[in-house]
Design a protein around this motif. Structure first.
Motif, PDB file in Angstrom:
ATOM      1  N   UNK A  45       0.827  -1.213   0.000  1.00 48.29           N
ATOM      2  CA  UNK A  45       0.000   0.000   0.000  1.00 48.29           C
ATOM      3  C   UNK A  45       0.861   1.262   0.000  1.00 48.29           C
ATOM      4  N   UNK A  46       2.038   1.165   0.610  1.00 48.69           N
ATOM      5  CA  UNK A  46       2.940   2.325   0.641  1.00 48.69           C
ATOM      6  C   UNK A  46       3.410   2.655  -0.778  1.00 48.69           C
ATOM      7  N   UNK A  72       1.777   1.901  -3.497  1.00 52.08           N
ATOM      8  CA  UNK A  72       0.580   2.369  -4.193  1.00 52.08           C
ATOM      9  C   UNK A  72       0.364   3.860  -3.916  1.00 52.08           C
ATOM     10  N   UNK A  73       0.556   4.234  -2.647  1.00 53.82           N
ATOM     11  CA  UNK A  73       0.386   5.636  -2.271  1.00 53.82           C
ATOM     12  C   UNK A  73       1.414   6.516  -2.976  1.00 53.82           C
ATOM     13  N   UNK A 121       2.920   6.034  -5.679  1.00 54.90           N
ATOM     14  CA  UNK A 121       2.600   6.112  -7.106  1.00 54.90           C
ATOM     15  C   UNK A 121       1.418   7.050  -7.349  1.00 54.90           C
ATOM     16  N   UNK A 122       0.425   6.965  -6.463  1.00 53.93           N
ATOM     17  CA  UNK A 122      -0.752   7.824  -6.649  1.00 53.93           C
ATOM     18  C   UNK A 122      -0.401   9.299  -6.421  1.00 53.93           C
ATOM     19  N   UNK A 123       0.652   9.555  -5.644  1.00 56.70           N
ATOM     20  CA  UNK A 123       1.077  10.942  -5.415  1.00 56.70           C
ATOM     21  C   UNK A 123       2.111  11.376  -6.454  1.00 56.70           C
ATOM     22  N   UNK A 124       2.398  10.485  -7.409  1.00 51.60           N
ATOM     23  CA  UNK A 124       3.377  10.768  -8.477  1.00 51.60           C
ATOM     24  C   UNK A 124       4.762  11.055  -7.914  1.00 51.60           C
ATOM     25  N   UNK A 125       5.146  10.317  -6.899  1.00 53.32           N
ATOM     26  CA  UNK A 125       6.478  10.507  -6.330  1.00 53.32           C
ATOM     27  C   UNK A 125       7.537  10.031  -7.324  1.00 53.32           C
ATOM     28  N   UNK A 162       9.344   7.387   1.410  1.00 53.05           N
ATOM     29  CA  UNK A 162       8.392   6.308   1.666  1.00 53.05           C
ATOM     30  C   UNK A 162       9.098   5.043   2.176  1.00 53.05           C
ATOM     31  N   UNK A 196      11.528   5.410   5.232  1.00 49.21           N
ATOM     32  CA  UNK A 196      10.752   5.836   6.408  1.00 49.21           C
ATOM     33  C   UNK A 196      10.044   4.624   7.022  1.00 49.21           C
ATOM     34  N   UNK A 197       9.433   3.809   6.169  1.00 50.21           N
ATOM     35  CA  UNK A 197       8.669   2.679   6.682  1.00 50.21           C
ATOM     36  C   UNK A 197       9.553   1.493   7.078  1.00 50.21           C
ATOM     37  N   UNK A 198      10.740   1.405   6.465  1.00 47.80           N
ATOM     38  CA  UNK A 198      11.610   0.250   6.746  1.00 47.80           C
ATOM     39  C   UNK A 198      12.694   0.584   7.767  1.00 47.80           C
TER      40      UNK A 198
END
Lengths: 266, 228
Positions: B126-127, B129-130, B132-136, B145, B148-150
């Motif tokens: 999901x991270x 996906x997010x 990608x949806x924010x066009x990072x 992303x 930060x999460x890992x």
């Protein structure tokens, strides 16, 4: 026999133009094919539709009907196999990468599983789209959190929030960049009825206060009926109908999802 | 007990020097692991999730994978000996603490690359996906992303590799690298000073426990996935 206002049904000669109506999203003959272990899966088959500006538009269908795939295609999360999608008159495939990025950044998205970064605070999560766009606007973050009623949780982490609160934060995050379109992928299905209702009210408020076009994907006919102006019914990747959602009570139920949807929504 | 303390006092200068040598080898090799191993692990992760589409990046990711597999499967002592000509070519010598840190850098980099790949694989889809949806961009995906999460997994992986490198460093006496392990063998085992050897082992155990505790504490401080 009930009188049903069906705008158009899929087909090669489908006319997606609705004269006099300002279209926000035009989907023209869109197909999507996946390959899973060398097996081709046709997720969408020549789907065409038009979503109007300021509309609360529903996309409904049973599991595997292709509704979430369609949403991902609109947001550029996935590539089309065939067809074309126009956002506010611009085709996503005709514009360069930079322009495409800018265009997609005018679309907000909220997800079924909220997709919040667990190691970031609420403030940092909401500010993430701005950070990606190279902007800094702490005031906007606070405003959006106030809009969704989460300002007191600004320094909390997602693990300290309930499901409904997480979805509110996700909505605030989607709204920080003032998107003209908000795509909602089953945003209430992980929530209980009360929280689901609160989220829907918030989406309606978003549409009314910010003039955002809402595209709402769900398999729950009740939600589509209660909140949407129009709805597209998908089945096995095919668009079966686009209907004006009536608020009439329906008592009859049919065996197929399509029949049930038609009866219920119209 | 008093005999152990007496030994420690008698050899404190040599032991301090040996600890310094081990510290130097670890700091050098783990710095290189962080600077090169982490990007390598990120490339391996992006390869695993089929992120790369361009041919040069695909080739690069295959080469990184090959490097990691080869270095990790090499018996360490043979690896140290077999790269002596290369060590001499790069450093001008194949003897001493710096020369010992050189092969350790390769092993630490390969090990940390695999560890960081594993940590990144724990980041929810999901991270991605997010982002990608924010066009990072790819850099934003990695720094805003994925890392930060890992981050807690990356710290734990780093701790594990650091402790592994302490173990590897004990045999660096082969190329005159010195270090605490070499001290225990030469001054303890080979000189029949078993008390000194056991004392040194205790010092090593304490060091490892301290490093692991610090790593675990830092990782749990950074991990906000479960706060009660």
């Amino acid at each position: 026999m009930k009188s049903i206002n069906i705008e158009h049904v899929t087909g090669d000669a489908l006319n997606v133009k609705s004269p006099g109506v300002i279209s926000m999203i035009k989907i023209k003959g869109v197909s999507k094919e996946f390959k899973q272990k060398k097996i081709k899966i046709q997720a969408l088959r020549a789907v065409s539709m038009e979503i109007r500006r300021l509309e609360f538009f529903g996309i409904v269908g049973a599991s595997g009907s292709g509704k979430s795939t369609l949403l991902k295609l609109i947001n550029g999360l996935d590539d089309l196999t065939a067809g074309e999608i126009l956002i506010d008159g611009d085709s996503l495939k005709d514009i360069n990468k930079k322009e495409r990025r800018r265009k997609i950044q005018t679309i907000g998205m909220i997800f079924q599983q909220f997709n919040l970064l667990q190691n970031l605070t609420v403030r940092q999560n909401v500010g993430l789209p701005l950070k990606v766009q190279g902007k800094k606007n702490p005031q906007k973050v606070k405003e959006m959190l106030a809009f969704v009623g989460m300002e007191e949780h600004i320094n909390n982490y997602p693990s300290q929030l309930s499901g409904g609160q997480k979805q509110r934060v996700a909505i605030a995050r989607a709204l920080t960049t003032a998107p003209s379109i908000l795509l909602c992928d089953e945003p209430t299905s992980a929530l209980d009825e009360h929280n689901g209702h609160e989220v829907m009210k918030l989406l309606k408020k978003t549409q009314e206060e910010f003039g955002t076009t809402i595209v709402f994907v769900s398999h729950e006919l009740e939600l589509i009926k209660q909140w949407c102006n129009r709805a597209a019914i998908l089945e096995e990747g095919r668009l079966l109908a686009i209907v004006d959602v009536s608020k009439n009570q329906v008592v009859n139920s049919e065996t197929s999802y399509y029949q049930k949807a038609m009866d219920y929504l119209t | 007990m008093s005999s152990y303390l007496a030994i420690l006092e008698a050899y404190q200068g040599e032991m301090a020097l040996a600890l310094g040598q081990t510290l130097m080898m670890i700091v050098i090799s783990m710095s290189v692991a962080l600077l090169i191993g982490l990007p390598m692990g990120t490339v391996l992760y992006l390869r695993t999730i089929h992120f790369f589409h361009s041919k040069p990046l695909l080739i690069l990711s295959r080469l990184v994978n090959l490097y990691v597999d080869i270095v990790r499967s090499f018996p360490f002592l043979l690896f140290v000996v077999s790269i002596i000509p290369f060590t001499r070519f790069v450093l001008g010598t194949s003897f001493g603490t710096m020369a010992a840190a050189f092969p350790l850098c390769f092993v630490a980099t390969a090990n940390y690359a695999r560890m960081s790949e594993q940590a990144l694989l724990d980041v929810p889809r999901e991270t991605l996906e997010l982002s990608k949806s924010l066009c990072a961009t790819t850099w934003q995906l990695i720094f805003h992303f994925l890392y930060v999460e890992a981050r807690s997994g990356l710290v734990l992986g780093f701790t594990t590799v650091t402790i592994g490198m302490i173990s590897y460093s004990t045999i660096m006496g082969v190329v005159g690298g010195g270090g605490i392990g070499d001290f225990a063998i030469r001054y303890g085992y080979q000189s029949y000073e078993y008390e000194l050897m056991y004392t040194t082992i205790v010092v090593m155990i304490v060091s490892v426990v301290m490093i692991q505790t610090m790593g675990t504490l830092l990782a749990s401080h950074l991990d906000k996935r479960k706060i009660f």
